[in-house]
Design a protein around this motif. Structure first.
Motif, PDB file in Angstrom:
ATOM      1  N   LEU B 316       0.836  -1.218   0.000  1.00 49.61           N
ATOM      2  CA  LEU B 316       0.000   0.000   0.000  1.00 49.61           C
ATOM      3  C   LEU B 316       0.861   1.254   0.000  1.00 49.61           C
ATOM      4  O   LEU B 316       0.550   2.232  -0.690  1.00 49.61           O
ATOM      5  N   VAL B 317       1.943   1.229   0.769  1.00 50.38           N
ATOM      6  CA  VAL B 317       2.854   2.379   0.791  1.00 50.38           C
ATOM      7  C   VAL B 317       3.492   2.549  -0.590  1.00 50.38           C
ATOM      8  O   VAL B 317       3.599   3.660  -1.112  1.00 50.38           O
ATOM      9  N   ASP B 318       3.869   1.423  -1.183  1.00 50.62           N
ATOM     10  CA  ASP B 318       4.469   1.448  -2.516  1.00 50.62           C
ATOM     11  C   ASP B 318       3.508   2.083  -3.530  1.00 50.62           C
ATOM     12  O   ASP B 318       3.926   2.881  -4.375  1.00 50.62           O
ATOM     13  N   VAL B 319       2.244   1.740  -3.423  1.00 50.42           N
ATOM     14  CA  VAL B 319       1.234   2.309  -4.320  1.00 50.42           C
ATOM     15  C   VAL B 319       1.027   3.788  -3.984  1.00 50.42           C
ATOM     16  O   VAL B 319       1.017   4.639  -4.873  1.00 50.42           O
ATOM     17  N   ALA B 320       0.894   4.086  -2.696  1.00 49.40           N
ATOM     18  CA  ALA B 320       0.587   5.455  -2.278  1.00 49.40           C
ATOM     19  C   ALA B 320       1.685   6.435  -2.697  1.00 49.40           C
ATOM     20  O   ALA B 320       1.410   7.554  -3.116  1.00 49.40           O
ATOM     21  N   LEU B 321       2.937   5.991  -2.606  1.00 52.64           N
ATOM     22  CA  LEU B 321       4.050   6.880  -2.972  1.00 52.64           C
ATOM     23  C   LEU B 321       4.226   6.987  -4.491  1.00 52.64           C
ATOM     24  O   LEU B 321       4.975   7.822  -4.970  1.00 52.64           O
ATOM     25  N   GLY B 322       3.575   6.101  -5.218  1.00 49.55           N
ATOM     26  CA  GLY B 322       3.692   6.145  -6.676  1.00 49.55           C
ATOM     27  C   GLY B 322       4.752   5.213  -7.226  1.00 49.55           C
ATOM     28  O   GLY B 322       4.946   5.114  -8.438  1.00 49.55           O
ATOM     29  N   ARG B 323       5.444   4.505  -6.329  1.00 51.86           N
ATOM     30  CA  ARG B 323       6.500   3.609  -6.818  1.00 51.86           C
ATOM     31  C   ARG B 323       5.933   2.388  -7.530  1.00 51.86           C
ATOM     32  O   ARG B 323       6.504   1.916  -8.514  1.00 51.86           O
ATOM     33  N   ALA B 324       4.825   1.856  -7.024  1.00 51.77           N
ATOM     34  CA  ALA B 324       4.259   0.641  -7.611  1.00 51.77           C
ATOM     35  C   ALA B 324       3.889   0.861  -9.072  1.00 51.77           C
ATOM     36  O   ALA B 324       4.161   0.016  -9.929  1.00 51.77           O
ATOM     37  N   GLY B 325       3.309   2.019  -9.353  1.00 55.51           N
ATOM     38  CA  GLY B 325       2.921   2.328 -10.722  1.00 55.51           C
ATOM     39  C   GLY B 325       4.128   2.420 -11.646  1.00 55.51           C
ATOM     40  O   GLY B 325       4.122   1.895 -12.761  1.00 55.51           O
ATOM     41  N   ILE B 326       5.189   3.069 -11.144  1.00 53.69           N
ATOM     42  CA  ILE B 326       6.421   3.197 -11.934  1.00 53.69           C
ATOM     43  C   ILE B 326       6.985   1.810 -12.238  1.00 53.69           C
ATOM     44  O   ILE B 326       7.332   1.484 -13.378  1.00 53.69           O
ATOM     45  N   THR B 327       7.063   0.986 -11.209  1.00 55.87           N
ATOM     46  CA  THR B 327       7.631  -0.356 -11.373  1.00 55.87           C
ATOM     47  C   THR B 327       6.820  -1.160 -12.372  1.00 55.87           C
ATOM     48  O   THR B 327       7.369  -1.780 -13.289  1.00 55.87           O
ATOM     49  N   PHE B 328       5.513  -1.139 -12.178  1.00 56.60           N
ATOM     50  CA  PHE B 328       4.642  -1.953 -13.021  1.00 56.60           C
ATOM     51  C   PHE B 328       4.750  -1.529 -14.484  1.00 56.60           C
ATOM     52  O   PHE B 328       4.742  -2.362 -15.384  1.00 56.60           O
ATOM     53  N   ALA B 329       4.886  -0.223 -14.715  1.00 54.26           N
ATOM     54  CA  ALA B 329       4.984   0.272 -16.089  1.00 54.26           C
ATOM     55  C   ALA B 329       6.344  -0.036 -16.715  1.00 54.26           C
ATOM     56  O   ALA B 329       6.445  -0.257 -17.918  1.00 54.26           O
ATOM     57  N   ALA B 330       7.390  -0.054 -15.881  1.00 51.56           N
ATOM     58  CA  ALA B 330       8.750  -0.199 -16.431  1.00 51.56           C
ATOM     59  C   ALA B 330       9.149  -1.648 -16.686  1.00 51.56           C
ATOM     60  O   ALA B 330      10.034  -1.923 -17.491  1.00 51.56           O
ATOM     61  N   MET B 331       8.521  -2.587 -15.970  1.00 51.20           N
ATOM     62  CA  MET B 331       8.978  -3.974 -16.029  1.00 51.20           C
ATOM     63  C   MET B 331       8.361  -4.713 -17.208  1.00 51.20           C
ATOM     64  O   MET B 331       7.154  -4.842 -17.317  1.00 51.20           O
ATOM     65  N   LYS B 332       9.227  -5.268 -18.044  1.00 49.73           N
ATOM     66  CA  LYS B 332       8.725  -6.130 -19.109  1.00 49.73           C
ATOM     67  C   LYS B 332       8.180  -7.437 -18.535  1.00 49.73           C
ATOM     68  O   LYS B 332       7.352  -8.107 -19.147  1.00 49.73           O
ATOM     69  N   THR B 333       8.679  -7.804 -17.370  1.00 48.99           N
ATOM     70  CA  THR B 333       8.313  -9.065 -16.732  1.00 48.99           C
ATOM     71  C   THR B 333       6.807  -9.223 -16.558  1.00 48.99           C
ATOM     72  O   THR B 333       6.277 -10.315 -16.610  1.00 48.99           O
ATOM     73  N   PHE B 334       6.132  -8.114 -16.310  1.00 46.88           N
ATOM     74  CA  PHE B 334       4.704  -8.216 -16.060  1.00 46.88           C
ATOM     75  C   PHE B 334       3.891  -8.221 -17.360  1.00 46.88           C
ATOM     76  O   PHE B 334       2.682  -8.265 -17.331  1.00 46.88           O
ATOM     77  N   SER B 335       4.592  -8.119 -18.464  1.00 45.29           N
ATOM     78  CA  SER B 335       3.902  -7.856 -19.712  1.00 45.29           C
ATOM     79  C   SER B 335       3.162  -9.078 -20.222  1.00 45.29           C
ATOM     80  O   SER B 335       3.575 -10.210 -20.068  1.00 45.29           O
ATOM     81  N   ARG B 336       2.049  -8.800 -20.875  1.00 42.59           N
ATOM     82  CA  ARG B 336       1.301  -9.889 -21.523  1.00 42.59           C
ATOM     83  C   ARG B 336       2.113 -10.455 -22.683  1.00 42.59           C
ATOM     84  O   ARG B 336       1.779 -11.488 -23.233  1.00 42.59           O
ATOM     85  N   HIS B 337       3.164  -9.727 -23.084  1.00 49.18           N
ATOM     86  CA  HIS B 337       3.974 -10.204 -24.209  1.00 49.18           C
ATOM     87  C   HIS B 337       5.117 -11.104 -23.747  1.00 49.18           C
ATOM     88  O   HIS B 337       5.996 -11.438 -24.528  1.00 49.18           O
TER      89      HIS B 337
END
Lengths: 432, 432
Positions: B316-337
């Motif tokens: 929750l802290v990760d999301v609240a600070l905005g880090r979770a969004g940055i990580t999720f967007a930057a990581m190819k690992t999470f990609s549907r591709h």
């Protein structure tokens, strides 16, 4: 996509490892990330270094760090020079020039951390230092972010691989301290001058960093009690084993009453069931106890080129993605306004003790010693007294229940005066 | 300062723990952070729950999750309902409504992770799931961020506390499986229906999450080989011990040739020196081997109210600070591709094996069995054959060198037909 340029200062073992990861064409970073930090420049005062590196033509090589710090194309400075000077000046300059900083410099952070953090805050920049403790083990991120919902009660562990290698060798191969040290030097695990490691100073630097981060306080580094392994006798390892304990050099941080903290580095007896007692060789491991998470431990290689480079590069990604800046700005822990607390004096510490006396081999000795301990409110948990061939003096090993160190030392000063007690008495602290 | 509002769905044990941390006046979050996630609303279908909670008047309580998901003041939804339905619909709805999501739902992520990640990417939102594996141990952050500079070679560990409690009890107290299970149920460590735990299914869910994250690939969850502890016999623990091994239920992920992966859950013999073999009781521990960092291990409580809540709040802290969004967007690992790879068939696995035969007690038996093993290219490392009083059948324990499981199974099918071999042969895999 934003490019993020790195200036790397200090091309020793770790610097070379960092460069190799950043320069690798199909690196894990490229595989995993949309945005990868780019090595833009390297500074090292030794011109020989340049010849050894096969640098692509678009990577600058300079002899003076100032050329990188002043370069507007560089966004983050990695300080891998080590020591206090000129590392401190490099970091201060970099912050003043609007660069974020990544460092592995535990000594500098232990001694001047507050000043450096204040400077970073003043300039709105971040300091990342995952590589300063535990090599590749992500202990800084765990204490800072992973356990953020916890009040940290204690942090303790094996944070120096050199001394753990020596103690492991003494324990497993039954060799004395000086021989184990020579072997560690031969293997490249110990420096020619091993003082920083074997006297526990390196461990105390790391302890200072962990305690500031975990407890969110500031304190005077010089108050940390520090005792190394250079006086550890092989026989203490034997008796510890017989009593069900393993001897490890631990760095220990605990909260005590009145928001004070206990910070100390000392050889410690750990029960053989404790997860730290099976951490062997050059491996490090750190236990963190949190109010919600309970007991945790992180284990891995605490030093070495690639494990340390792994941590530096993780920090660089954190900076490049913008997370490091967010974290640094949001955390009160890094603030210059952190409460400054007292470190408890070693005489106030309460723990169990292992005592090895050298006594003359005649009846009544135990009665005299235990009487003196009892007079000082120290109660005895167990006793080992073996017959030993030799000069007539025999070892007498006593494990106490929990006692205050001040009282114990008073008892020991009385016991030392007894005519049945010879040589120096050995005292080791115990953690359960 | 931006306020960040949390909607919490599912007020079971963990949900209550999360609420208690978020609602605490002087919580560690307030002590450490400038920006703290605020509990805005709770949804639970059971109206009794509301009575038990002492909610401040500014926290909504609703019976229908949709009321939180549709609330524009709520920024992040915490899904702690568990299982597939309606948890999946809750998460999908939340993402469509522009909320970030935090979940501890390992089953859902294992079975439908790719679909959920794709949905999150489509809506520019993040999924955080630290609590889905290893309770309070920050293993997701370590694999994702801490070890980002590494090509992950293998991830394996003890990821189910119930089965580790049962195996520890069998080992330490010499009690048989059914008795240890009853005790675990009495202590609240095992469910009335323990299938998910003891058959290794829970471990396989966690393994799927770790493997997708660590290797950056996708695969068919159903291909994971899964064998629980419900057939573990006490005698196998004895013989393993005699041979220098400890029996643990491990979840194992390894890269194999051709970018395939080996994913399996099975009771495993570990050498007694391996750090995982001293992980006891309800504790979990996960080893990660990375190209730069080498061998690491993270240890802690893998379940329970507050350890799991600790991980949810960290997310929750990760999301609240905005880090979770940055990580999720930057990581190819999470990609549907992500590349979809094959999981190696169990018959292709190469490892060492422990075999326990039940044989008639007469000369020549070992020759027949070892002959059949030899014909199938299985070589023997050691043999234990004790005299046992009883019905005339005796156990014969054989440790093999590394062999391919297909060949081993062929040999076993031949050996089973021998008239000197009685009952079923027990096979256990070994990790070094």
């Amino acid at each position: 996509m934003k490019t993020f340029n790195v200036g790397l200062i200090g091309m020793g073992t770790v610097g070379t490892g960092v460069a190799s990861i950043l320069l690798e064409k199909n690196s894990p970073l490229v595989e995993k990330l949309n945005c990868v930090p780019v090595l833009k420049g390297i500074a090292d005062s030794n011109p020989e270094v340049r010849k050894k590196l096969k640098l692509p033509s678009d990577v600058l090589f300079v002899n003076n760090a100032k050329e990188l710090i002043g370069n507007p194309d560089i966004h983050v400075i990695v300080e891998l020079v080590g020591g206090i000077h000129p590392a401190k000046e490099i970091i201060m300059d970099a912050l003043e020039n609007g660069k974020d900083v990544v460092t592995a410099n535990k000594m500098l952070l232990a001694l001047h951390g507050s000043e450096i953090f204040s400077k970073a805050q003043k300039h709105g920049k971040s300091i990342s230092f995952e590589a300063s403790v535990g090599g590749g083990i992500p202990i800084i991120a765990a204490v800072r972010d992973g356990f953020i919902a916890n009040r940290i009660e204690s942090i303790f562990g094996i944070v120096n691989g050199t001394t753990n290698y020596i103690l492991t060798k003494m324990t497993r191969e039954n060799v004395k301290y000086s021989d184990a040290l020579s072997e560690a030097q031969k293997m490249g695990y110990a420096e020619k001058d091993p003082t920083m490691d074997v006297e526990g100073i390196d461990s105390s630097h790391k302890l200072a960093i962990l305690a500031r981060l975990g407890f969110g306080v500031d304190f005077d580094y010089k108050q940390i009690y520090c005792e190394g392994i250079n006086n550890v006798d092989l026989s203490d390892i034997w008796y510890a084993h017989e009593l069900g304990y393993t001897l490890k050099l631990l760095a220990i941080a605990k909260r005590t009453a009145n928001n004070n903290i206990e910070l100390r580095v000392n050889p410690t007896l750990l029960t053989q069931e404790h997860p730290l007692s099976s951490v062997n060789g050059v491996f490090n491991a750190i236990c963190v106890n949190g109010s919600a998470v309970g007991e945790t431990m992180l284990y891995g290689r605490g030093a070495g080129q690639m494990p340390t480079a792994s941590a530096v590069v993780a920090d660089l990604v954190d900076v490049a993605l913008g997370r490091a800046g967010i974290t640094f700005a949001a955390m009160k822990t890094f603030s210059r306004h952190c409460e400054r607390v007292q470190i408890a004096d070693i005489l106030q510490v309460k723990t169990r003790y292992y005592l090895r006396f050298s006594v003359v081999d005649k009846p009544g000795v135990l009665a005299k010693i235990s009487g003196s301990l009892g007079d000082n409110e120290i109660s005895i948990a167990s006793v080992i007294q073996h017959k030993v061939k030799g000069d007539g003096n025999v070892p007498l090993v006593i494990m106490t229940h929990v006692a205050e160190e001040g009282k114990l030392r008073k008892a020991l000063s009385e016991i030392t005066k007894l005519d049945v007690v010879k040589d120096q008495t050995r005292l080791l602290r115990v953690e359960e």
